[in-house]
Design an enzyme around this catalytic site. Structure first.
Site, PDB file in Angstrom:
ATOM      1  N   LYS A  66      -0.850  11.266 -16.371  1.00 50.09           N
ATOM      2  CA  LYS A  66       0.331  11.002 -17.214  1.00 50.09           C
ATOM      3  C   LYS A  66      -0.036  10.556 -18.629  1.00 50.09           C
ATOM      4  O   LYS A  66       0.679  10.865 -19.583  1.00 50.09           O
ATOM      5  CB  LYS A  66       1.235   9.957 -16.551  1.00 50.09           C
ATOM      6  CG  LYS A  66       1.944  10.493 -15.315  1.00 50.09           C
ATOM      7  CD  LYS A  66       2.906   9.462 -14.749  1.00 50.09           C
ATOM      8  CE  LYS A  66       3.526   9.989 -13.465  1.00 50.09           C
ATOM      9  NZ  LYS A  66       4.537   9.064 -12.941  1.00 50.09           N
ATOM     10  N   GLY A 129       1.189  -2.808 -15.053  1.00 55.30           N
ATOM     11  CA  GLY A 129       0.318  -1.647 -15.264  1.00 55.30           C
ATOM     12  C   GLY A 129       1.128  -0.465 -15.781  1.00 55.30           C
ATOM     13  O   GLY A 129       2.230  -0.626 -16.329  1.00 55.30           O
ATOM     14  N   ALA A 131       2.789   1.927 -14.245  1.00 56.36           N
ATOM     15  CA  ALA A 131       4.089   2.177 -13.624  1.00 56.36           C
ATOM     16  C   ALA A 131       5.154   1.228 -14.196  1.00 56.36           C
ATOM     17  O   ALA A 131       6.291   1.631 -14.462  1.00 56.36           O
ATOM     18  CB  ALA A 131       3.985   2.013 -12.110  1.00 56.36           C
ATOM     19  N   MET A 219       8.764   0.691  -5.890  1.00 62.89           N
ATOM     20  CA  MET A 219       8.707   2.013  -6.528  1.00 62.89           C
ATOM     21  C   MET A 219       7.836   2.994  -5.746  1.00 62.89           C
ATOM     22  O   MET A 219       7.875   4.188  -5.995  1.00 62.89           O
ATOM     23  CB  MET A 219       8.220   1.885  -7.977  1.00 62.89           C
ATOM     24  CG  MET A 219       9.337   1.357  -8.885  1.00 62.89           C
ATOM     25  SD  MET A 219       8.821   0.843 -10.539  1.00 62.89           S
ATOM     26  CE  MET A 219       7.884   2.230 -11.109  1.00 62.89           C
TER      27      MET A 219
HETATM   28  P1  ATR Z   1      -0.115   1.883 -11.989  1.00 60.78           P
HETATM   29  O1  ATR Z   1      -0.231   3.077 -12.872  1.00 60.78           O
HETATM   30  O2  ATR Z   1       0.178   2.199 -10.537  1.00 60.78           O
HETATM   31  O3  ATR Z   1       0.798   0.856 -12.536  1.00 60.78           O
HETATM   32  P2  ATR Z   1      -2.301   0.262 -12.886  1.00 60.78           P
HETATM   33  O4  ATR Z   1      -1.981   0.593 -14.302  1.00 60.78           O
HETATM   34  O5  ATR Z   1      -3.717   0.219 -12.445  1.00 60.78           O
HETATM   35  O6  ATR Z   1      -1.600   1.280 -11.901  1.00 60.78           O
HETATM   36  O7  ATR Z   1      -1.590  -1.134 -12.561  1.00 60.78           O
HETATM   37  C1  ATR Z   1      -1.614  -1.676 -11.271  1.00 60.78           C
HETATM   38  C2  ATR Z   1      -0.661  -2.858 -11.220  1.00 60.78           C
HETATM   39  O8  ATR Z   1      -0.579  -3.337  -9.873  1.00 60.78           O
HETATM   40  C3  ATR Z   1      -1.105  -4.054 -12.044  1.00 60.78           C
HETATM   41  O9  ATR Z   1       0.037  -4.748 -12.473  1.00 60.78           O
HETATM   42  C4  ATR Z   1      -1.911  -4.845 -11.024  1.00 60.78           C
HETATM   43  O10 ATR Z   1      -2.054  -6.211 -11.331  1.00 60.78           O
HETATM   44  P3  ATR Z   1      -3.272  -6.690 -12.285  1.00 60.78           P
HETATM   45  O11 ATR Z   1      -2.823  -6.385 -13.682  1.00 60.78           O
HETATM   46  O12 ATR Z   1      -3.377  -8.146 -12.010  1.00 60.78           O
HETATM   47  O13 ATR Z   1      -4.469  -5.898 -11.862  1.00 60.78           O
HETATM   48  C5  ATR Z   1      -1.029  -4.692  -9.821  1.00 60.78           C
HETATM   49  N1  ATR Z   1      -1.716  -4.910  -8.541  1.00 60.78           N
HETATM   50  C6  ATR Z   1      -2.551  -4.061  -7.927  1.00 60.78           C
HETATM   51  N2  ATR Z   1      -2.954  -4.583  -6.744  1.00 60.78           N
HETATM   52  C7  ATR Z   1      -2.346  -5.791  -6.625  1.00 60.78           C
HETATM   53  C8  ATR Z   1      -2.344  -6.819  -5.624  1.00 60.78           C
HETATM   54  N3  ATR Z   1      -3.067  -6.713  -4.509  1.00 60.78           N
HETATM   55  N4  ATR Z   1      -1.586  -7.917  -5.841  1.00 60.78           N
HETATM   56  C9  ATR Z   1      -0.851  -8.041  -6.957  1.00 60.78           C
HETATM   57  N5  ATR Z   1      -0.815  -7.107  -7.944  1.00 60.78           N
HETATM   58  C10 ATR Z   1      -1.547  -6.000  -7.773  1.00 60.78           C
END
Ligand code: ATR
Length: 275
Positions: A66, A129, A131, A219
């Site tokens: 994306k 992140g 999304a 989501m």
């Molecule tokens: P996406 O495109 O799916 O949003 P991303 O840009 O890598 O993927 O973002 C992942 C998001 O999920 C982030 O907000 C991440 O939190 P961090 O910024 O602290 O990394 C969150 N996330 C992923 N695994 C998590 C978990 N086990 N608990 C809480 N937040 C999580």
């Protein structure tokens, strides 16, 4: 003559988009084909160029392309600029126009499928992140009070700060909250935009966060995430995955390509019946 479309991703085998667009086409009498295409991780641009040469009219873009699509497009909609990501490409008049229908899909699903207008609701967006960024502005367009919570708090703070630079959101209350600040607060709509569901990990949230009548919305789709289980166990009145958002964003894309708005409820129901 049949117009051709596709979704490009990696992986892509699981995609429901071909089925959704086939149902839209049948329902509206549009003569289109729509297929799923696996692009190599270093082959997104080449795949788009091949489709253009073959006369395709557009494509959807999914994980992990994306952001690349955002940079690759020759023109961008405001929604794509706000999201800094593109999920829809339109090949028109020699241009590659990038748009983003994800946020519109989320907002429509909450408003239409769950009957929640959002304008006077306390909304919590969990995650900061890609999304979460993708749905932030469409949510702010219809919400007056939004809190962003993220495991890494500095990302939520910078997201909230970025909003304050936009004149059009000057009347919207946007705050970043850390875990401690969430305790004692309640929200009417809690949206999980993290990728925690992919690894089935828990997101630390106070169990008291769900206001009476609250909607908990993940989501992600296709499985009961730990966020959804947590919400059910702690008093959320309605718990949903993101299948409706998927169908609604597809409908918005179908409208961009074909100028016709398909009915979404029967398509959501048909997909739910397969689960
Ligand atoms: P996406 O495109 O799916 O949003 P991303 O840009 O890598 O993927 O973002 C992942 C998001 O999920 C982030 O907000 C991440 O939190 P961090 O910024 O602290 O990394 C969150 N996330 C992923 N695994 C998590 C978990 N086990 N608990 C809480 N937040 C999580």
């Amino acid at each position: 003559m049949t117009d051709h479309y596709a979704v490009i991703g990696n992986p892509i085998a699981h995609s429901k988009s071909p089925q959704i667009h086939a149902m839209f086409a049948k329902q509206t009498g549009q003569d289109i084909s729509y297929e799923a295409i696996l692009a190599p991780l270093d082959g997104f641009a080449a795949t788009v160029e091949r489709l253009r040469k073959e006369g395709y009219k557009g494509c959807n873009v999914t994980v992990p392309f994306k952001l690349e699509a955002f940079h690759f497009a020759s023109a961008l909609s405001n929604r794509a600029i706000d999201a800094e990501a593109v999920n829809t490409l339109i090949f028109r008049d020699g241009k590659i126009i990038g748009d983003n229908t994800d946020g519109a899909g989320l907002v429509r699903d909450i408003q239409q499928s769950f009957g929640i207008a959002l304008n006077n609701k306390r909304v919590l967006l969990v995650g900061a992140g890609g999304a979460a960024h993708g749905v932030l502005h469409p949510l702010l367009d219809v919400t007056s009070k939004l809190v962003i919570y993220n495991r890494s708090p500095e990302k939520a703070v910078s997201m909230a700060q970025s909003v304050r630079q936009h004149e059009k959101f000057r009347l919207v209350s946007v705050k970043a909250s850390e875990f401690g600040e969430l305790e004692g607060q309640q929200f009417d709509v809690i949206i999980n935009a993290t990728s925690a569901g992919l690894t089935n990990s828990e997101i630390p949230l106070p169990p008291t966060i769900f206001a009476p009548g609250a909607l908990a919305y993940d989501m992600m789709y296709g499985r009961e995430t730990s966020f959804m289980a947590f919400a059910r166990a702690n008093g959320a009145a309605v718990v949903s995955d993101g299948l409706g958002m998927l169908v609604m964003q597809a409908a918005e894309t179908f409208f961009l390509w074909r100028g016709v708005r398909p009915e979404t409820a029967p398509v959501i129901a048909a997909l739910r019946a397969q689960q």
